[in-house]
Design a protein around this motif. Sequence first.
Motif, PDB file in Angstrom:
ATOM      1  N   SER A  45     -29.395 -29.981 -43.173  1.00 48.96           N
ATOM      2  CA  SER A  45     -30.799 -30.328 -43.388  1.00 48.96           C
ATOM      3  C   SER A  45     -31.558 -30.070 -42.097  1.00 48.96           C
ATOM      4  N   TRP A  46     -32.863 -29.870 -42.225  1.00 49.10           N
ATOM      5  CA  TRP A  46     -33.695 -29.574 -41.052  1.00 49.10           C
ATOM      6  C   TRP A  46     -35.107 -30.112 -41.288  1.00 49.10           C
ATOM      7  N   ASP A  47     -35.647 -30.754 -40.273  1.00 47.33           N
ATOM      8  CA  ASP A  47     -37.025 -31.236 -40.342  1.00 47.33           C
ATOM      9  C   ASP A  47     -37.952 -30.200 -39.723  1.00 47.33           C
ATOM     10  N   PHE A  48     -39.076 -29.929 -40.384  1.00 46.95           N
ATOM     11  CA  PHE A  48     -39.997 -28.929 -39.860  1.00 46.95           C
ATOM     12  C   PHE A  48     -41.431 -29.296 -40.218  1.00 46.95           C
ATOM     13  N   MET A  49     -42.352 -28.608 -39.566  1.00 44.37           N
ATOM     14  CA  MET A  49     -43.776 -28.795 -39.804  1.00 44.37           C
ATOM     15  C   MET A  49     -44.368 -27.520 -40.385  1.00 44.37           C
ATOM     16  N   ARG A  50     -45.121 -27.662 -41.451  1.00 50.82           N
ATOM     17  CA  ARG A  50     -45.884 -26.528 -41.965  1.00 50.82           C
ATOM     18  C   ARG A  50     -47.243 -26.540 -41.288  1.00 50.82           C
ATOM     19  N   THR A  51     -47.615 -25.426 -40.716  1.00 49.07           N
ATOM     20  CA  THR A  51     -48.896 -25.351 -40.023  1.00 49.07           C
ATOM     21  C   THR A  51     -49.480 -23.954 -40.180  1.00 49.07           C
ATOM     22  N   HIS A  52     -50.675 -23.754 -39.649  1.00 49.64           N
ATOM     23  CA  HIS A  52     -51.356 -22.465 -39.777  1.00 49.64           C
ATOM     24  C   HIS A  52     -50.753 -21.436 -38.823  1.00 49.64           C
ATOM     25  N   ASP A  53     -50.822 -20.169 -39.218  1.00 53.10           N
ATOM     26  CA  ASP A  53     -50.575 -19.086 -38.275  1.00 53.10           C
ATOM     27  C   ASP A  53     -51.740 -19.050 -37.292  1.00 53.10           C
ATOM     28  N   SER A  54     -51.625 -18.220 -36.257  1.00 50.03           N
ATOM     29  CA  SER A  54     -52.675 -18.194 -35.247  1.00 50.03           C
ATOM     30  C   SER A  54     -52.829 -16.806 -34.646  1.00 50.03           C
ATOM     31  N   VAL A  55     -53.900 -16.636 -33.885  1.00 49.89           N
ATOM     32  CA  VAL A  55     -54.133 -15.410 -33.127  1.00 49.89           C
ATOM     33  C   VAL A  55     -54.339 -15.793 -31.666  1.00 49.89           C
ATOM     34  N   SER A  56     -54.039 -14.877 -30.767  1.00 56.16           N
ATOM     35  CA  SER A  56     -54.330 -15.067 -29.351  1.00 56.16           C
ATOM     36  C   SER A  56     -54.838 -13.735 -28.799  1.00 56.16           C
ATOM     37  N   VAL A  57     -55.584 -13.816 -27.699  1.00 56.16           N
ATOM     38  CA  VAL A  57     -56.215 -12.608 -27.157  1.00 56.16           C
ATOM     39  C   VAL A  57     -56.088 -12.582 -25.635  1.00 56.16           C
ATOM     40  N   LEU A  58     -55.478 -11.520 -25.126  1.00 49.84           N
ATOM     41  CA  LEU A  58     -55.476 -11.261 -23.689  1.00 49.84           C
ATOM     42  C   LEU A  58     -56.778 -10.530 -23.366  1.00 49.84           C
ATOM     43  N   ILE A  59     -57.615 -11.152 -22.562  1.00 53.39           N
ATOM     44  CA  ILE A  59     -58.929 -10.588 -22.239  1.00 53.39           C
ATOM     45  C   ILE A  59     -58.925 -10.095 -20.796  1.00 53.39           C
ATOM     46  N   PHE A  60     -59.302  -8.834 -20.603  1.00 55.98           N
ATOM     47  CA  PHE A  60     -59.376  -8.260 -19.260  1.00 55.98           C
ATOM     48  C   PHE A  60     -60.798  -7.786 -18.988  1.00 55.98           C
ATOM     49  N   ASN A  61     -61.401  -8.316 -17.923  1.00 61.32           N
ATOM     50  CA  ASN A  61     -62.756  -7.930 -17.538  1.00 61.32           C
ATOM     51  C   ASN A  61     -62.676  -6.720 -16.616  1.00 61.32           C
ATOM     52  N   THR A  62     -63.181  -5.582 -17.085  1.00 65.22           N
ATOM     53  CA  THR A  62     -63.095  -4.350 -16.315  1.00 65.22           C
ATOM     54  C   THR A  62     -64.122  -4.286 -15.188  1.00 65.22           C
ATOM     55  N   THR A  63     -65.115  -5.165 -15.220  1.00 64.90           N
ATOM     56  CA  THR A  63     -66.105  -5.201 -14.149  1.00 64.90           C
ATOM     57  C   THR A  63     -65.523  -5.855 -12.897  1.00 64.90           C
ATOM     58  N   SER A  64     -64.880  -6.996 -13.098  1.00 63.19           N
ATOM     59  CA  SER A  64     -64.336  -7.744 -11.965  1.00 63.19           C
ATOM     60  C   SER A  64     -62.823  -7.633 -11.832  1.00 63.19           C
ATOM     61  N   HIS A  65     -62.193  -6.841 -12.704  1.00 63.89           N
ATOM     62  CA  HIS A  65     -60.741  -6.654 -12.686  1.00 63.89           C
ATOM     63  C   HIS A  65     -60.009  -7.996 -12.652  1.00 63.89           C
ATOM     64  N   CYS A  66     -60.294  -8.811 -13.654  1.00 62.93           N
ATOM     65  CA  CYS A  66     -59.631 -10.108 -13.748  1.00 62.93           C
ATOM     66  C   CYS A  66     -59.349 -10.430 -15.209  1.00 62.93           C
ATOM     67  N   PHE A  67     -58.381 -11.293 -15.414  1.00 63.08           N
ATOM     68  CA  PHE A  67     -58.075 -11.780 -16.749  1.00 63.08           C
ATOM     69  C   PHE A  67     -58.893 -13.033 -17.020  1.00 63.08           C
ATOM     70  N   ILE A  68     -59.269 -13.194 -18.272  1.00 59.13           N
ATOM     71  CA  ILE A  68     -60.039 -14.363 -18.695  1.00 59.13           C
ATOM     72  C   ILE A  68     -59.115 -15.277 -19.497  1.00 59.13           C
ATOM     73  N   LEU A  69     -58.827 -16.441 -18.939  1.00 62.18           N
ATOM     74  CA  LEU A  69     -57.999 -17.433 -19.614  1.00 62.18           C
ATOM     75  C   LEU A  69     -58.834 -18.660 -19.955  1.00 62.18           C
ATOM     76  N   VAL A  70     -58.251 -19.555 -20.729  1.00 60.35           N
ATOM     77  CA  VAL A  70     -58.908 -20.828 -21.014  1.00 60.35           C
ATOM     78  C   VAL A  70     -58.022 -21.955 -20.498  1.00 60.35           C
ATOM     79  N   LYS A  71     -58.659 -23.011 -20.083  1.00 60.60           N
ATOM     80  CA  LYS A  71     -57.978 -24.183 -19.546  1.00 60.60           C
ATOM     81  C   LYS A  71     -58.443 -25.384 -20.352  1.00 60.60           C
ATOM     82  N   GLN A  72     -57.487 -26.156 -20.878  1.00 63.88           N
ATOM     83  CA  GLN A  72     -57.881 -27.298 -21.691  1.00 63.88           C
ATOM     84  C   GLN A  72     -56.810 -28.387 -21.703  1.00 63.88           C
ATOM     85  N   PHE A  73     -57.226 -29.568 -22.099  1.00 61.41           N
ATOM     86  CA  PHE A  73     -56.326 -30.717 -22.185  1.00 61.41           C
ATOM     87  C   PHE A  73     -55.582 -30.666 -23.509  1.00 61.41           C
ATOM     88  N   ARG A  74     -54.253 -30.754 -23.433  1.00 57.86           N
ATOM     89  CA  ARG A  74     -53.415 -30.723 -24.624  1.00 57.86           C
ATOM     90  C   ARG A  74     -52.700 -32.061 -24.784  1.00 57.86           C
TER      91      ARG A  74
END
Length: 240
Positions: free
Chosen positions: A33-62
């Motif tokens: 037997s196994w316990d599991f959670m059904r949840t939504h699929d998701s998307v993620s995006v690696l964002i690169f700013n070509t003007t400043s040559h930097c990656f754009i990340l997000v920071k948040q409380f989890r």
Amino acid sequence: MEEINSIEVVPCTESNYLKPFRVSYNQNGTKKSWDFMRTHDSVSVLIFNTTSHCFILVKQFRPAVYMCEWEKAKTKTPQAAEKTEEGEASESQEAQPASEEESSSQWPPASAGVTYELCAGLVDKPDLSLEEIARQEVLEECGYDVPASKLKRITSYRSGVGVTGAKQTMFYAEVSDDNCVSAGGGEPHEGEFIEVVKVPLHEAMTFAYDERIPKTMGVIFSFIWFHNNMSPKYKISTNV
């Protein structure tokens, strides 16, 4: 973001995002037997700013990360045993594990639950394509308006296979300062408090492998992907 207070932990009896189940099955003649959670699929995006040559990340409380840190803190002794003159702890002074009541009053700082992540969101809009959902997340969380047609699909993979098995699809988006139409930060009416963070390209791999910086595997994997596939285009070392 880090003004966390009035914490209360209660059983989750109903959720729009997680549905707990237990599956029973036979595998090679063994009942399991196994316990599991059904949840939504998701998307993620690696964002690169070509003007400043930097990656754009997000920071948040989890909250989930925060509670894991709290659980670890509960198992630690409230204070170290005092040492005797010989440098050994006295048996009568051995520290005892903190009770749940004591631990609950000693919450770790809110920073213990803050993580660096890729811009991401749930696949919960059946009328939209994955690219369109990703585009909306980039606009809402990071403030960049990028056409869905400009999103490059990197790959998809299963996340949390021991608990959920949900699929996440990762995209890559190149933006410039001209695409920035707002400060981002998420949707306030949905209770989102998101900080947009820039990571310079030349610091990316150092950032990825710095264990002192709390981050998701998506950040590490996507930075490696960029180094292997996109860095030659910009002729800039990613400091591997």
